[in-house]
Design an enzyme around this catalytic site. Structure first.
Site, PDB file in Angstrom:
ATOM      1  N   LYS A  22      10.640   9.326 -22.787  1.00  0.00           N
ATOM      2  CA  LYS A  22       9.446   9.918 -23.398  1.00  0.00           C
ATOM      3  C   LYS A  22       8.692   8.888 -24.223  1.00  0.00           C
ATOM      4  CE  LYS A  22       9.499  12.290 -27.359  1.00  0.00           C
ATOM      5  NZ  LYS A  22       8.325  12.031 -28.219  1.00  0.00           N
ATOM      6  N   ASN A  23       9.419   8.113 -25.029  1.00  0.00           N
ATOM      7  CA  ASN A  23       8.775   7.173 -25.941  1.00  0.00           C
ATOM      8  C   ASN A  23       8.132   5.994 -25.225  1.00  0.00           C
ATOM      9  OD1 ASN A  23       9.493   8.773 -28.090  1.00  0.00           O
ATOM     10  ND2 ASN A  23      11.268   7.549 -28.668  1.00  0.00           N
ATOM     11  N   CYS A 126       3.902  15.112 -40.863  1.00  0.00           N
ATOM     12  CA  CYS A 126       4.897  15.306 -39.819  1.00  0.00           C
ATOM     13  C   CYS A 126       6.152  15.839 -40.473  1.00  0.00           C
ATOM     14  CB  CYS A 126       5.181  13.981 -39.113  1.00  0.00           C
ATOM     15  SG  CYS A 126       6.483  14.084 -37.865  1.00  0.00           S
ATOM     16  N   ARG A 131       4.502   9.138 -41.920  1.00  0.00           N
ATOM     17  CA  ARG A 131       4.046   8.292 -40.815  1.00  0.00           C
ATOM     18  C   ARG A 131       2.552   7.966 -40.914  1.00  0.00           C
ATOM     19  NH1 ARG A 131       7.135   9.847 -35.235  1.00  0.00           N
ATOM     20  NH2 ARG A 131       6.768  12.020 -35.629  1.00  0.00           N
ATOM     21  N   ASP A 316      16.219   7.984 -34.091  1.00  0.00           N
ATOM     22  CA  ASP A 316      16.163   9.111 -33.165  1.00  0.00           C
ATOM     23  C   ASP A 316      17.536   9.561 -32.679  1.00  0.00           C
ATOM     24  OD1 ASP A 316      13.462   9.365 -33.352  1.00  0.00           O
ATOM     25  OD2 ASP A 316      12.992   8.507 -31.395  1.00  0.00           O
ATOM     26  N   ARG A 408      10.103  19.237 -25.937  1.00  0.00           N
ATOM     27  CA  ARG A 408       9.224  18.089 -26.115  1.00  0.00           C
ATOM     28  C   ARG A 408       9.875  16.803 -25.620  1.00  0.00           C
ATOM     29  NH1 ARG A 408       8.570  16.797 -31.498  1.00  0.00           N
ATOM     30  NH2 ARG A 408       7.263  15.152 -30.657  1.00  0.00           N
TER      31      ARG A 408
END
Length: 429
Positions: A22-23, A126, A131, A316, A408
């Site tokens: 995803k990233n 967030c 961020r 993460d 997500r």
């Protein structure tokens, strides 16, 4: 609203295919704005964030077509998506779109580079931290952009185009490195980015941009040099494997015991996390096209970790590792240095019987003999999957609410775990 129910107690045995990252996918999709030719991305995962960004790019005029996985094909076989931004019809990214996905702010770099203007809503706060986008804005100003903040929008222009410059980031930022590297590909002259992020996803984007005709040197190091070119062409690029998904499933096997092969990935993507998982008692063995993960016999060792930018332990994976440590045979200390609010999963793990105490950005996790199933609530993407890992060994049923967070970033998670013996199901509505 969907929920996931897990009945704990089963080992995991079998094969789990790892999806595209995803990233990496999100900045690669945004890179399509840099050219009027078609950018084809392979191994694109089925994720809510990918679908959301596709809609956002469509607002700018990007056309797309999809080929690839259909119903009942093996989980983990990503799609191929063709993006074409020949006709950019709007250089504004409105609040109602950007507020749903922070990464959509990244369009500011390619739009400035190619169209010489952009009006992008500030993304706001967030759940896991502030961020701020100051680094993005200061970096683009170093490339000659004029940027004003007006009514919650970054209004940017670069008359005559961006120009090369030197910018040292005050802190390592993966997002800012993505954006500035993309913007610099079309700037006049050389750009030098110092204190740049070194994540594999940075290298993946640089490889794609290079295939499009960009001139980039040093991706994967703290200093990246980009010689701007007049235009970029289309290209075909395969998204690299998701290292966070790789680490997550490796930790799930370390938690439950069993023997699982993670296919389509490799341990070099997550050196610090692989070491920590091994120290916890799992055996990670490179095999053809993947990693074999085993934990049979002994218990889980307590291991201290501190999150840091790559090649350090990924933030993460912090929540997932904390879940693993709740069943260790000692006391583990977990220190979070990246995001100030990334311990929201602690209270939910406590509902399952975990013993965790917090002092600022340090969590002290005392292993327990047993976790007990309970209703829990996901608070963010990575926190949600930590609850799944804990639920895999908890006695009785664990019901994870608000699993839209999971959707997500984890493709067909319950299907992948279910194929390996987990008793897990999605409850719709």
């Amino acid at each position: 609203m969907d929920r996931i129910r897990i009945r704990g107690g089963n080992e995991l045995n079998g094969t789990i295919p790892i999806s595209g990252a995803k990233n990496a996918t999100l900045p690669l999709m945004i890179a399509s704005l840099l050219t009027d030719d078609t950018l084809t991305l392979e191994n694109v995962p089925h994720l809510a964030d990918v679908e959301g960004l596709t809609r956002i790019l469509g607002n700018h005029g990007v056309d797309f077509s999809v080929t690839g996985k259909r119903l009942r094909q093996e989980a983990g076989l990503g799609r191929t998506i063709h993006f074409n931004a020949r006709n950019i019809v709007d250089t504004t990214a409105p609040y109602e779109l950007v507020s749903k996905m922070r990464a959509s702010f990244w369009v500011i770099g390619p739009l400035l580079a190619r169209m010489h203007q952009a009006k992008v809503s500030l993304p706001g706060g967030c759940a896991i931290g502030t961020r701020p986008v100051d680094i993005f804005i200061d970096g683009l100003r170093a490339l000659g952009a004029e940027i004003d903040i007006e009514a919650g929008y970054a209004v940017a222009s670069a008359k005559g185009g961006l120009v090369g410059g030197r910018y040292k980031m005050p802190k390592v930022s993966v997002g800012a490195t993505h954006v500035l590297m993309m913007a610099a590909t079309l700037a006049k002259g050389e750009t030098v980015l110092e204190n740049a992020a070194r994540e594999p996803e940075i290298i993946d984007l640089a490889n794609c941009l290079t295939a499009m005709g960009a001139k980039i040197d040093g991706a994967g190091t703290s200093t990246i040099r980009i010689d701007g070119v007049a235009a970029l062409s289309g290209a075909r690029h395969r998204v690299l494997p998701d290292r966070i998904e790789t680490g997550t499933y490796a930790m799930a096997v370390a938690m439950t015991g069993g023997d699982v092969t993670l296919t389509g990935t490799h341990a070099d993507l997550l050196p610090a996390a692989a070491r920590a998982i091994s120290e916890a008692g799992a055996i990670l063995t490179p095999v053809e096209n993947g990693i074999r993960v085993q934990r049979n016999g002994g218990g889980i060792n307590a291991v201290d970790v501190t999150t840091d930018p790559y090649p350090g332990f990924p933030t993460d994976l912090q929540a997932q590792f904390m879940a693993l440590m709740t069943k260790s045979n000692g006391i583990a200390t977990i220190t979070e240095t990246i995001f100030e609010n990334r311990f929201m999963h602690v209270q939910e793990l406590a509902r399952l019987g975990a013993k965790i105490s917090l002092s600022g950005q340090v969590a002290r996790v005392e292993g327990v003999k047993a976790l007990k199933g309970a209703p829990v609530m996901a608070t963010d993407l990575r926190a949600s999957v930590s609850l799944v890992i804990a639920g895999l060994v908890a006695e009785g049923d664990t019901l994870v609410n608000r699993v839209y967070h999971l959707d997500r970033g984890f493709e067909r998670l319950e299907e992948k775990l279910g194929r390996c013996g987990a008793e897990i199901e999605r409850i719709s509505g």
